[in-house]
Design an enzyme around this catalytic site. Structure first.
Site, PDB file in Angstrom:
ATOM      1  N   ASN A  10      35.403 -51.292  49.553  1.00  0.00           N
ATOM      2  CA  ASN A  10      35.312 -49.831  49.560  1.00  0.00           C
ATOM      3  C   ASN A  10      34.434 -49.446  50.738  1.00  0.00           C
ATOM      4  OD1 ASN A  10      35.021 -47.063  49.036  1.00  0.00           O
ATOM      5  ND2 ASN A  10      33.252 -47.438  47.716  1.00  0.00           N
ATOM      6  N   MET A  39      35.547 -43.395  49.885  1.00  0.00           N
ATOM      7  CA  MET A  39      36.761 -43.956  50.461  1.00  0.00           C
ATOM      8  C   MET A  39      37.704 -44.461  49.365  1.00  0.00           C
ATOM      9  SD  MET A  39      35.935 -43.482  53.543  1.00  0.00           S
ATOM     10  CE  MET A  39      37.298 -44.290  54.318  1.00  0.00           C
ATOM     11  N   CYS A  40      37.219 -45.339  48.512  1.00  0.00           N
ATOM     12  CA  CYS A  40      38.014 -45.952  47.452  1.00  0.00           C
ATOM     13  C   CYS A  40      37.107 -46.132  46.238  1.00  0.00           C
ATOM     14  CB  CYS A  40      38.580 -47.315  47.893  1.00  0.00           C
ATOM     15  SG  CYS A  40      39.488 -47.292  49.448  1.00  0.00           S
ATOM     16  N   ARG A  41      37.670 -46.629  45.171  1.00  0.00           N
ATOM     17  CA  ARG A  41      36.928 -47.012  43.972  1.00  0.00           C
ATOM     18  C   ARG A  41      37.465 -48.359  43.515  1.00  0.00           C
ATOM     19  NH1 ARG A  41      32.453 -44.194  43.480  1.00  0.00           N
ATOM     20  NH2 ARG A  41      32.673 -44.927  45.639  1.00  0.00           N
TER      21      ARG A  41
END
Length: 280
Positions: free
Chosen positions: A113, A1-3
């Site tokens: 995240n 999804m994200c970092r």
């Protein structure tokens, strides 16, 4: 999804964290190795603490991190000993500045995240559980910001592990009552500028990746000719969604269902499990 990346240690310029490592957060925004998506181009944010204010600085943008000239300019000049940074891959909410992490409240920063599954169907119930004095401060539309305000409502400023456990427990309880099998997925980071808490948890028991650096003094002994290690203080702690480089033994995985606590260079890993608030 994200970092994301969380740093505590001796003050460094932001570009030492965001741009210069081989697998820097800027690199991960375009070519993530361990993320659910290889590209995290739906905005970014960075928060930092300095001697000028008890409230952390915050810069967020909807531009991809790899192409934002303002980020490069800022990162080359701002120095801090506590930094949160995040590159975003939206799970459905709009690409807008108020949806970019980290989120800030008074002297606190929060980033996430992962996702809350079925958020659209349980959003109303969750936001009604937010303290009325905090509700006006929800500016965006993400599940992450709602989770942050639930944790604030449930005592984040007094006891972060208990508050995050209660917030996640409330989300799980609400989701499951609406037929969502695995409501929570992700990793969470919280800081007051002095201490750092990082959580790895998912309802399914298969959380997004999370790593911490091995003790710098140990690494310096193992790699005496590595100049990067000589520039880091012994109390340096970096928590990341994925390692910033390939130095063997430099990165340790944060266990599933755990809370990492960092305080002044000392760290402790505690078991983590959600708790359902009595009011729920």
């Amino acid at each position: 999804m994200c970092r994301w990346l969380a740093y505590t240690g001796s003050p460094v310029t932001l570009d030492e964290l965001l741009d210069k490592p081989a697998n820097s957060l800027v690199v991960q925004s375009l070519h993530s190795r361990l993320g659910a998506e290889p590209t995290n181009g739906d905005g970014f944010g960075v928060g930092w603490y300095d001697e000028h204010s008890a409230t952390p600085g915050l810069f967020r943008s909807i531009e991809p991190a790899w192409s934002d000239r303002n980020l490069r300019e800022l990162a080359a000049h701002v120095r801090s000993g506590t930094v949160f940074a995040h590159v975003r891959a939206t799970s459905g909410s709009a690409v807008q500045q108020t949806n970019c992490h980290p989120f800030r409240h008074d002297g606190w920063l929060f980033m996430h995240n992962g996702f809350v599954d079925g958020f659209a169907s349980i959003k109303r119930d969750l936001q009604l559980a937010v303290d009325p004095s905090l509700f006006p401060h929800i500016e965006g539309t993400t599940d992450s910001e709602t989770l942050f305000h639930l944790a604030l409502t449930l005592g984040l400023q007094d006891d972060p592990p208990s508050a995050v456990a209660a917030a996640i427990g409330l989300v799980e309880d609400t989701g499951q009552r609406h037929g969502v099998t695995y409501p929570v997925q992700g990793t969470v980071a919280v800081t007051d500028g002095r201490r750092l808490w990082a959580f790895r948890y998912s309802s399914e028991g298969r959380s997004r990746s999370l790593f911490r650096n091995r003790d710098v003094a140990v690494l310096r002994h193992q790699y005496p000719d590595n100049p990067v290690l000589h520039d880091l203080s012994d109390d340096t702690r970096i928590v990341v969604s994925e390692p910033l480089g390939d130095l063997r033994g430099a990165w340790l995985e944060v266990p599933e269902s755990s809370c990492l606590v960092v305080d002044g260079g000392e760290e402790e890993i505690l078991p983590f499990a959600p708790t359902v608030p009595v009011a729920a």
